[in-house]
Design an enzyme around this catalytic site. Sequence first.
Site, short mmCIF file in Angstrom:
data_model
loop_
_atom_site.label_atom_id
_atom_site.label_comp_id
_atom_site.label_asym_id
_atom_site.label_seq_id
_atom_site.Cartn_x
_atom_site.Cartn_y
_atom_site.Cartn_z
N ASN A 81 -36.52 34.29 15.25
CA ASN A 81 -35.91 35.20 14.30
C ASN A 81 -36.52 34.87 12.96
O ASN A 81 -36.32 33.77 12.43
CB ASN A 81 -34.39 34.98 14.29
CG ASN A 81 -33.70 35.74 13.17
OD1 ASN A 81 -34.24 36.70 12.64
ND2 ASN A 81 -32.52 35.30 12.79
N GLY A 82 -37.32 35.78 12.41
CA GLY A 82 -37.93 35.50 11.11
C GLY A 82 -39.37 35.98 11.04
O GLY A 82 -39.81 36.83 11.83
N THR B 132 -17.34 33.87 -4.21
CA THR B 132 -18.49 34.49 -4.86
C THR B 132 -19.39 35.20 -3.83
O THR B 132 -20.01 36.21 -4.14
CB THR B 132 -19.30 33.45 -5.66
OG1 THR B 132 -20.31 34.12 -6.42
CG2 THR B 132 -19.95 32.42 -4.77
N ARG C 28 -17.67 38.54 -3.05
CA ARG C 28 -17.79 39.43 -4.21
C ARG C 28 -19.18 40.08 -4.26
O ARG C 28 -19.31 41.26 -4.58
CB ARG C 28 -17.56 38.64 -5.50
CG ARG C 28 -16.14 38.15 -5.73
CD ARG C 28 -16.09 37.30 -6.99
NE ARG C 28 -14.77 36.71 -7.23
CZ ARG C 28 -14.48 35.89 -8.22
NH1 ARG C 28 -15.44 35.56 -9.09
NH2 ARG C 28 -13.27 35.39 -8.37
N CYS D 22 -34.39 39.25 13.43
CA CYS D 22 -33.85 39.68 14.70
C CYS D 22 -32.57 38.88 14.94
O CYS D 22 -32.07 38.21 14.05
CB CYS D 22 -34.84 39.42 15.83
SG CYS D 22 -36.47 40.17 15.56
N LEU E 247 -35.60 43.53 15.94
CA LEU E 247 -35.79 44.46 14.83
C LEU E 247 -37.29 44.52 14.61
O LEU E 247 -37.90 43.57 14.12
CB LEU E 247 -35.09 43.96 13.57
CG LEU E 247 -35.28 44.81 12.30
CD1 LEU E 247 -34.63 46.18 12.47
CD2 LEU E 247 -34.70 44.10 11.08
#
Length: 589
Positions: free
Chosen positions: A82-83, A327, A330, A2, A56
């Site tokens: 959150n988690g 990185t 990418r 979330c 979420l």
Amino acid sequence: MCGILAILNIKGTEVQVRARAYELSRRIRHRGPDRSKIIVLEVSPGLYHVISHERLGLVDLSDRGRQPFQMIDDDNIFYMQNGELYDYWDVRPELEKKYHFSSNSDTEIVGMLYKEYGPGAFWNHLNGMFATVLIDMNTKSFQAGRDHIGIVPLYYGFNKDGSLFLSSELKGIHDQVIEVKQFPPGHYIDETCTIKRWYNPSWHNFDLIPTGEINFEELRDRFIEVVKREVQGDAPFGLFISGGVDSSIVAGIVAKLIKKGDIDLSKRGMRKVHSFCIGLEGSPDLHFAKKVADFHGFEHHSFTYTVDEGLDYIPEVIYYTETFNNTTIRASTPMYMMCRRIKALGIKICLTGEGSDELFGGYLYFHKAPNRVEFHQELIRKLHDLHKYDLLRANKACLAWGIETRPPFMNKQWIEYVMQIDPKYKMINAFEPQMEKYILRKAFEDLEHPFVPQDILWRQKEQFSDGVGYNWRDGIIKRANHLISDQEFSQASIKYPISTPRNKEQYWFRQIYSSYFQSDSAVLTVPFAKSIACSTEKALEWDDAFKKNTDESGRAVLAVHNDAIKETIQQDEDRSTEDISKAQEHFQL
């Protein structure tokens, strides 16, 4: 996953405080598009704590699971997270003897554990990935902290009045505070505004080199149990499969758990497991990922993109991932594009293979590690920094589209188990054939009932930013050279005195980043050390060639990387049909 935002000890009226929290929380609503909720608590006249949650929905999809929670047994305790807490169903029966539940949300146990073990101590009883804020109005105190390794992001800072701001993402608070920082993993902060460590395992000690023996069966069984826990939930889930060994092992475990009945797809509204991969047309990852998916009978989705399409996305990828690290950008760009497509399918959770390379020394530069001590110490450095790189990418690039990623390799107990193994067993020359992550591969080698096709199991490491297609990296460099003139680049140290770009690619990324996040402190949240093939700067000392070729691509390790991909693909195709039919007969999916 979330989005959370908190402002603690903020001055103003209740209406002003709520409006400010709403506007800041709205910046991170992409992380939790389902519902929002704000709670404002008066600490003293004109002084407030406010917590805001962007949901979420993944566990207990009803309104009962909506956060922030107010504890039933002590209505002065408020909290949000959150988690995910993976041992929820294990600890709930004992907690039910003493406390009342209003939902099946894993977050609800946070307040109970706080009451049970007390401030500070309760953090060690949270098992999962999380960023959590709790307010105890009995004492007008608070606790805010982050998981053991930093799977879930959290930023913090103080304004000129001393108010503490916390947010899941940099964009939520970067312009509200004097100095914004990443909250350190494995730590918490309380009303004293002192950051304290709650996670202090033995593997944090650089001088303690483990001597544990390797047990392949135990290694395999422990990781199967981790995946079994982390795949739980009520929403449909999917798998990111790159065709590398790590994500393929996770996929193989999921397939076997389904066959055993440990995962009931029907209860999650699923007929089959959906798996996903992205790459340029003809890229290595697309080929090998499809092979793994076909092996298990998954509903596989191979997404392709062109170099130009990827380049178009880079500005928004930098905005959502909040980094200018080469990185990371990418690799984040194709992942971000893939998640946009996944969102349209209604998938909210995806399991990934992040973190395995940091536990087992999977990057190609580990071939050059001079001894077991330096090998192990590099693993520690990599794990300490992972929240700035791959974990940040997997979280933010996906939650930009409301998709939660779960990396089983980063489970707390699993990390502690793997990090007690003597590093001599992880070194490339420990066994034959000499290959990175040998002990993980060997643990999951089952010729009779395979988890992974043999050729995938023993496939050489390919970094995600390379595996999507080598032209991707080259295309980024070409575009940067076109956009940034030599004259402009010559002034890099003047325009960007902090973390001065070393090449035009870095300059381009930094230029975009600074258009969103202007402060020096925001710049310092992004790692900027020299690296070869994802190494730390310290590992450059292992080989003189490393110091002369500092690029994050795996191809930079010229003496190790096997670039004969096309030949490998051709050899594999002759055996693929036999492998697939054998697997489908075994799994009967």
